[in-house]
Write an enzyme that holds these catalytic residues in place. Structure first.
Site, mmCIF file in Angstrom:
data_model
loop_
_atom_site.group_PDB
_atom_site.id
_atom_site.type_symbol
_atom_site.label_atom_id
_atom_site.label_comp_id
_atom_site.label_asym_id
_atom_site.label_seq_id
_atom_site.Cartn_x
_atom_site.Cartn_y
_atom_site.Cartn_z
ATOM 1 N N ASP A 24 -6.112 19.170 -14.311
ATOM 2 C CA ASP A 24 -6.447 17.838 -14.818
ATOM 3 C C ASP A 24 -5.975 17.808 -16.271
ATOM 4 O O ASP A 24 -6.546 18.480 -17.140
ATOM 5 C CB ASP A 24 -7.962 17.616 -14.705
ATOM 6 C CG ASP A 24 -8.380 16.217 -15.147
ATOM 7 O OD1 ASP A 24 -7.706 15.650 -16.034
ATOM 8 O OD2 ASP A 24 -9.383 15.706 -14.620
ATOM 9 N N ARG A 76 0.844 -1.217 0.000
ATOM 10 C CA ARG A 76 0.000 0.000 0.000
ATOM 11 C C ARG A 76 0.871 1.256 0.000
ATOM 12 O O ARG A 76 0.460 2.318 -0.439
ATOM 13 C CB ARG A 76 -0.966 -0.015 1.194
ATOM 14 C CG ARG A 76 -1.819 1.236 1.308
ATOM 15 C CD ARG A 76 -3.116 1.012 2.107
ATOM 16 N NE ARG A 76 -2.885 0.355 3.373
ATOM 17 C CZ ARG A 76 -2.477 0.969 4.498
ATOM 18 N NH1 ARG A 76 -2.254 2.262 4.508
ATOM 19 N NH2 ARG A 76 -2.294 0.277 5.609
HETATM 20 C C1 LIG Z 1 -11.194 14.830 -17.368
HETATM 21 C C2 LIG Z 1 -11.455 13.664 -16.470
HETATM 22 N N1 LIG Z 1 -10.922 13.667 -15.237
HETATM 23 C C3 LIG Z 1 -11.133 12.638 -14.384
HETATM 24 C C4 LIG Z 1 -11.908 11.568 -14.741
HETATM 25 C C5 LIG Z 1 -12.137 10.434 -13.764
HETATM 26 O O1 LIG Z 1 -11.332 9.378 -14.108
HETATM 27 P P1 LIG Z 1 -11.645 7.832 -13.713
HETATM 28 O O2 LIG Z 1 -12.869 7.444 -14.454
HETATM 29 O O3 LIG Z 1 -10.404 7.134 -14.139
HETATM 30 O O4 LIG Z 1 -11.840 7.802 -12.229
HETATM 31 C C6 LIG Z 1 -12.480 11.505 -16.019
HETATM 32 C C7 LIG Z 1 -13.307 10.359 -16.420
HETATM 33 O O5 LIG Z 1 -13.944 10.370 -17.445
HETATM 34 C C8 LIG Z 1 -12.238 12.583 -16.903
HETATM 35 O O6 LIG Z 1 -12.778 12.610 -18.133
#
Ligand SMILES: Cc1ncc(COP(=O)(O)O)c(C=O)c1O
Length: 408
Positions: A198, A68
């Site tokens: 992101d 972990r």
């Molecule tokens: C821009 C973005 N960030 C985060 C996520 C979340 O990712 P996960 O589905 O791998 O948890 C997504 C999922 O579609 C996404 O499109």
């Protein structure tokens, strides 16, 4: 040495321990070593003596103790990711069991506690917005939204709200707006806020937000990084002081990626530049063709002159990305569903970044939870389709789209 190599070379080699490093034991007999880091399906790692275990557990010596906390297969992936997102060093990568687990850890590491304000892009992935409101909100975090593609609005809100963190996405879904990460980072630095980016839609192949001044980068590695539609995973990349906080959150909350998943992600990462170059090319060709089709009323793609962020795209992205969104001339959900049902090659599935071309209806998938009024405000119309281009021959995809358009 690693940082002098090109992105494509680092994607293939980084993280692998062929000639030294923490997985070196494999080659100590001098006879062979694996060229791909093996899947270490072990929960615990023992040492020659308990003193070493003590030092490893105490962080005084690098090594593995408990899966972990760290695992050689996961660590190999993380080294590769850090090398791609932060080739100059100064940042660590952490692999999570999903993009959402990664986002949760990143936001926690940004010290979103009681009394803090977080300023989030109103175009954020829906679950990220809901995570902020439903998980962080009850803990006393005030969640505010801003149009992240309007720099003046971001500047004004940062000055007015004094947020602890600002959360944006490099490329928005589904209209593919491109954030000016560099200028937003200037605003957050001035305002004393952490910038969380992101980077799922762009990947480090198109943009490295840390180099543009961001503090924490998050990925859904489920998408382009692993790229084959066979893995759910997430990543956080950050330097001090956030890296230690992310590590601690992962240790305590436990959302670590399992070794098999890490191995799959690392394997996928090796072809990221090849895949994405083809996906960008396919998206450009497909968007150009769709723009001339009489049954399409509008195409959203950052390479097109009418796209609102053409200039920003040239500055902050190395290429225009693998996605295309378009509006059918026929309005309403019925036409959109008829079009999707008529597709024979493109896969009707709600994800992106895969080797397969994927088509979705955002109003009933990614943006389903929003009220019709909010969808309308964000430009997510009933006749909007989003395509995540794969690596097929573009002519075959175009032929499929055209035959489906013929049938509506
Ligand atoms: C821009 C973005 N960030 C985060 C996520 C979340 O990712 P996960 O589905 O791998 O948890 C997504 C999922 O579609 C996404 O499109």
């Amino acid at each position: 040495m690693d940082e002098q190599r090109h992105f494509e070379t680092r994607a293939v080699h980084s993280g692998e321990r062929r000639a030294g490093g923490r997985n070196r034991r494999e080659s100590e007999d001098g006879e062979f070593y694996p060229i791909s880091t093996p899947i270490y399906a072990s929960t615990t790692f023992a040492h020659q003596n308990i003193e070493t275990t003590d030092r490893v557990l105490g962080g005084e010596e690098p090594g593995y103790s408990y899966a972990r906390y760290d695992n050689p297969t996961v660590h190999a992936l993380e080294e590769a990711l850090a090398s791609l997102e932060a080739p100059e060093g100064g940042a660590r990568a952490f692999a999570f069991a999903s993009g959402m687990a990664a986002m949760h850890a990143a936001l926690t590491a940004a010290e979103l506690g009681g009394g803090a304000v977080v300023l989030a892009a109103e175009q954020l992935y829906g679950s990220t917005a809901t995570l902020l409101m439903q998980i962080f909100g009850p803990g006393g975090v005030e969640v505010r939204f801003v149009d992240a593609y309007d720099l003046g609005a971001v500047e004004k809100k940062v000055a007015e709200l004094n947020p602890r963190a600002v959360v944006i996405e490099t490329i928005s879904n589904p209209l593919l707006r491109v954030a000016d990460t560099e200028r937003i980072a200037g605003i957050t630095r001035e305002g004393g806020a952490a910038l969380v980016v992101d980077n799922t839609f762009a990947t480090p192949y198109l943009q490295r937000p840390l180099e543009l001044g961001a503090d924490i980068v998050v990925h859904s590695a489920t998408k382009y990084l692993s790229g084959h539609g066979d893995l759910t995973a997430g990543v956080v990349v950050a330097g001090a002081p956030y890296d230690a906080a992310v590590e601690q959150v992962r240790k305590l909350v436990g959302g670590v990626l399992a070794p098999f998943g890490a191995w799959l992600a690392h394997r996928g990462l090796k072809t990221l530049p090849l895949r994405l170059a083809r996906q960008c090319e396919n998206a450009r060709l497909i968007s150009a063709r769709l723009a001339t089709h009489p049954k399409i009323s509008k195409v959203h793609h950052p390479a097109r002159n009418e796209h609102p962020d053409v200039e920003t795209t040239r500055r902050v992205l190395a290429d225009t990305g693998g996605l295309v969104a378009f509006e059918l001339a026929a309005e309403g959900r019925e036409a959109a569903f008829a079009f999707l049902n008529a597709l024979e090659l493109c896969v009707k599935a709600p994800s992106l970044g895969d080797i397969y071309t994927l088509a979705i209806h955002p109003a009933t998938s990614s943006h389903r939870e929003l009220s019709p009024a909010r969808r309308e405000r964000l430009g997510v119309k009933e006749n909007l389709i989003r395509l995540s281009c794969g690596i097929e021959h573009p002519d075959d995809v175009i032929r499929d789209l055209e035959q489906a358009l013929e049938r509506i």
